[in-house]
Design an enzyme around this catalytic site. Sequence first.
Site, PDB file in Angstrom:
ATOM      1  N   LYS A 133      45.630  42.535  48.493  1.00  0.00           N
ATOM      2  CA  LYS A 133      44.301  42.054  48.103  1.00  0.00           C
ATOM      3  C   LYS A 133      44.418  40.586  47.736  1.00  0.00           C
ATOM      4  O   LYS A 133      45.496  40.128  47.355  1.00  0.00           O
ATOM      5  CB  LYS A 133      43.797  42.839  46.888  1.00  0.00           C
ATOM      6  N   ASP A 173      35.253  41.041  50.801  1.00  0.00           N
ATOM      7  CA  ASP A 173      35.029  41.837  49.581  1.00  0.00           C
ATOM      8  C   ASP A 173      33.882  41.123  48.868  1.00  0.00           C
ATOM      9  O   ASP A 173      33.107  40.387  49.523  1.00  0.00           O
ATOM     10  CB  ASP A 173      36.309  41.878  48.720  1.00  0.00           C
TER      11      ASP A 173
HETATM   12  P1  NDP Z   1      28.955  41.802  47.888  1.00  0.00           P
HETATM   13  O1  NDP Z   1      29.388  40.490  47.368  1.00  0.00           O
HETATM   14  O2  NDP Z   1      28.361  41.893  49.237  1.00  0.00           O
HETATM   15  O3  NDP Z   1      27.942  42.489  46.869  1.00  0.00           O
HETATM   16  C1  NDP Z   1      28.277  42.720  45.533  1.00  0.00           C
HETATM   17  C2  NDP Z   1      27.053  43.229  44.819  1.00  0.00           C
HETATM   18  O4  NDP Z   1      27.435  43.653  43.507  1.00  0.00           O
HETATM   19  C3  NDP Z   1      26.008  42.148  44.612  1.00  0.00           C
HETATM   20  O5  NDP Z   1      24.734  42.737  44.557  1.00  0.00           O
HETATM   21  C4  NDP Z   1      26.392  41.553  43.251  1.00  0.00           C
HETATM   22  O6  NDP Z   1      25.325  40.928  42.564  1.00  0.00           O
HETATM   23  C5  NDP Z   1      26.825  42.807  42.521  1.00  0.00           C
HETATM   24  N1  NDP Z   1      27.843  42.441  41.513  1.00  0.00           N
HETATM   25  C6  NDP Z   1      29.007  41.789  41.728  1.00  0.00           C
HETATM   26  N2  NDP Z   1      29.657  41.583  40.588  1.00  0.00           N
HETATM   27  C7  NDP Z   1      28.879  42.106  39.630  1.00  0.00           C
HETATM   28  C8  NDP Z   1      29.004  42.206  38.227  1.00  0.00           C
HETATM   29  N3  NDP Z   1      30.068  41.699  37.577  1.00  0.00           N
HETATM   30  N4  NDP Z   1      28.019  42.840  37.554  1.00  0.00           N
HETATM   31  C9  NDP Z   1      26.946  43.355  38.209  1.00  0.00           C
HETATM   32  N5  NDP Z   1      26.765  43.277  39.538  1.00  0.00           N
HETATM   33  C10 NDP Z   1      27.714  42.668  40.235  1.00  0.00           C
HETATM   34  O7  NDP Z   1      30.259  42.745  47.773  1.00  0.00           O
HETATM   35  P2  NDP Z   1      30.549  44.142  48.498  1.00  0.00           P
HETATM   36  O8  NDP Z   1      29.287  44.899  48.673  1.00  0.00           O
HETATM   37  O9  NDP Z   1      31.418  43.877  49.654  1.00  0.00           O
HETATM   38  O10 NDP Z   1      31.474  44.865  47.407  1.00  0.00           O
HETATM   39  C11 NDP Z   1      30.946  45.730  46.391  1.00  0.00           C
HETATM   40  C12 NDP Z   1      32.052  46.627  45.887  1.00  0.00           C
HETATM   41  O11 NDP Z   1      32.561  47.431  46.966  1.00  0.00           O
HETATM   42  C13 NDP Z   1      33.259  45.922  45.291  1.00  0.00           C
HETATM   43  O12 NDP Z   1      33.792  46.717  44.253  1.00  0.00           O
HETATM   44  C14 NDP Z   1      34.239  45.916  46.458  1.00  0.00           C
HETATM   45  O13 NDP Z   1      35.580  45.803  46.029  1.00  0.00           O
HETATM   46  C15 NDP Z   1      33.963  47.278  47.058  1.00  0.00           C
HETATM   47  N6  NDP Z   1      34.387  47.468  48.439  1.00  0.00           N
HETATM   48  C16 NDP Z   1      33.926  46.652  49.439  1.00  0.00           C
HETATM   49  C17 NDP Z   1      34.315  46.868  50.744  1.00  0.00           C
HETATM   50  C18 NDP Z   1      33.748  46.081  51.881  1.00  0.00           C
HETATM   51  O14 NDP Z   1      34.000  46.457  53.029  1.00  0.00           O
HETATM   52  N7  NDP Z   1      32.975  45.027  51.650  1.00  0.00           N
HETATM   53  C19 NDP Z   1      35.299  47.920  51.084  1.00  0.00           C
HETATM   54  C20 NDP Z   1      35.634  48.771  49.970  1.00  0.00           C
HETATM   55  C21 NDP Z   1      35.221  48.520  48.710  1.00  0.00           C
HETATM   56  P3  NDP Z   1      25.233  39.314  42.528  1.00  0.00           P
HETATM   57  O15 NDP Z   1      24.782  38.914  43.888  1.00  0.00           O
HETATM   58  O16 NDP Z   1      24.249  39.047  41.460  1.00  0.00           O
HETATM   59  O17 NDP Z   1      26.606  38.817  42.190  1.00  0.00           O
END
Ligand code: NDP
Length: 453
Positions: A133, A173
């Site tokens: 990662k 991510d």
């Molecule tokens: P994105 O950046 O596309 O979206 C993240 C979302 O979560 C946004 O809406 C963001 O809001 C919100 N968010 C992020 N940090 C916080 C926080 N500290 N408190 C509240 N809301 C938060 O990321 P992904 O959708 O890719 O990832 C989301 C999760 O899924 C993560 O845990 C990631 O590790 C996991 N994941 C992702 C994969 C992938 O293929 N993308 C694969 C497997 C797991 P804002 O815009 O306001 O920051």
Amino acid sequence: MTHTDENSDPVLDEVLSSVLRRNPGEPEFHQAVREVLESLGRVIAKHPRYANNALIERICEPERQIIFRVPWVNDKNQVEINRGFRVQFNSALGPYKGGIRFHPSVNLGIIKFLGFEQIFKNALTGMPIGGGKGGSDFDPRGRSDAEIMRFCQSFMLELHRHLGEYTDVPAGDIGVGGREIGYMFGQYKRLTNRYEAGVLTGKGLVYGGSLARKEATGFGAVYFVDRMLTSRGDSIEGKTAVVSGSGNVAIYTIEKLQSFGGKIIACSDSNGYIVDEDGIDLALVKEIKEVRRQRISEYARLKGGRSHYVEGGSIWNVPCQIAMPSATQNELTGKDAKTLIENGVIAVGEGANMPSTPEAVRLFQQAGVLFAPGKAANAGGVATSALEMQQNASRDSWSFEQTEARLAEIMRNIHDRCATTADEYGAPGDYVLGANIAGFVRVAEAMDAMGVI
Ligand code: NDP
């Protein structure tokens, strides 16, 4: 350890104390290690050789940790400095594989927790990929396109020497989507003078990306939840659901839940959440988040009707039958779990990595709520990344339907592997235990065969 006697073992206690002592100030990493070790007592009782040769201690120690300076110039011509990380955790099963996160909260402990989870997740997919990662404490919010590009180029200027399609293959991510992968791939290509398509996944479709990769994590998580429900003679059809986040994972979780007949009534970002009693209009969420890159509060302003926005607060106060935390780690606390249980939740599927605190997981399991841990439920993203690598290696590109069919099959297999492992180890229905043990055994077998590495 706080686990039951069956899961206890002096070797595991020693490993945990050593991890806590040698990695101070990394609470998320401690949490991830503790959760896996708490599942392994029964494995050691059955296969004592896994306790030999410091095998478990070696699994908890990253093979390599890279930390580097990322200097770049912003639009005001000022120099900014961020810190870059890549933790190459375990390559027993294949090249390191795992996403890159850009978020101000990123530090070494966060990247180590994510890399550690990734080892077992990747093992569960049954595909030849190790765990890693990376990321940076860079905050992409409010940055111009040109700033994002310059940051990505500087980040890759250092990172490229540690990557390779047979060495380490990052993906996206939090804060890293198609745009950022494009900038990083362009810089890698320029620095190495090689068109090494398989060095990054989540690429754009015109330069080696895979159809269905963008959708894969969210779609996969819903396939997992669907399988849990159907194995109990139930289904998603007609159920109300809440999905936290509104990023890549959340959006495609909502899309697949809707196609299975679920009614999604709330989603969020880091500022607050929206509720729409008529069911979320996903096209509008996509427009706000993927095109305009605005805050989710815009939804209530543009949609009106029976929708409203709640600043701050917990999205888990919204009553639902299916909850899919898809934003970030530790976003669903014990208090939230109690509220969800009181409101009648029947299934929780983790789209994010470690979004439920240990107390929340315990409460769900005690209440008999079907609980799918992230390392199993969100493995569809990395599995489809591995399919992207396959397509790159064979200079081929598959149709959306073909790729999604593979994803669906992989998620079915992961579900069934977790369920049968939980049965085999005397904990039917415990997907946490099933996922941890099934992932661990595959990695442990490979490491054991390779000698002391
Ligand atoms: P994105 O950046 O596309 O979206 C993240 C979302 O979560 C946004 O809406 C963001 O809001 C919100 N968010 C992020 N940090 C916080 C926080 N500290 N408190 C509240 N809301 C938060 O990321 P992904 O959708 O890719 O990832 C989301 C999760 O899924 C993560 O845990 C990631 O590790 C996991 N994941 C992702 C994969 C992938 O293929 N993308 C694969 C497997 C797991 P804002 O815009 O306001 O920051």
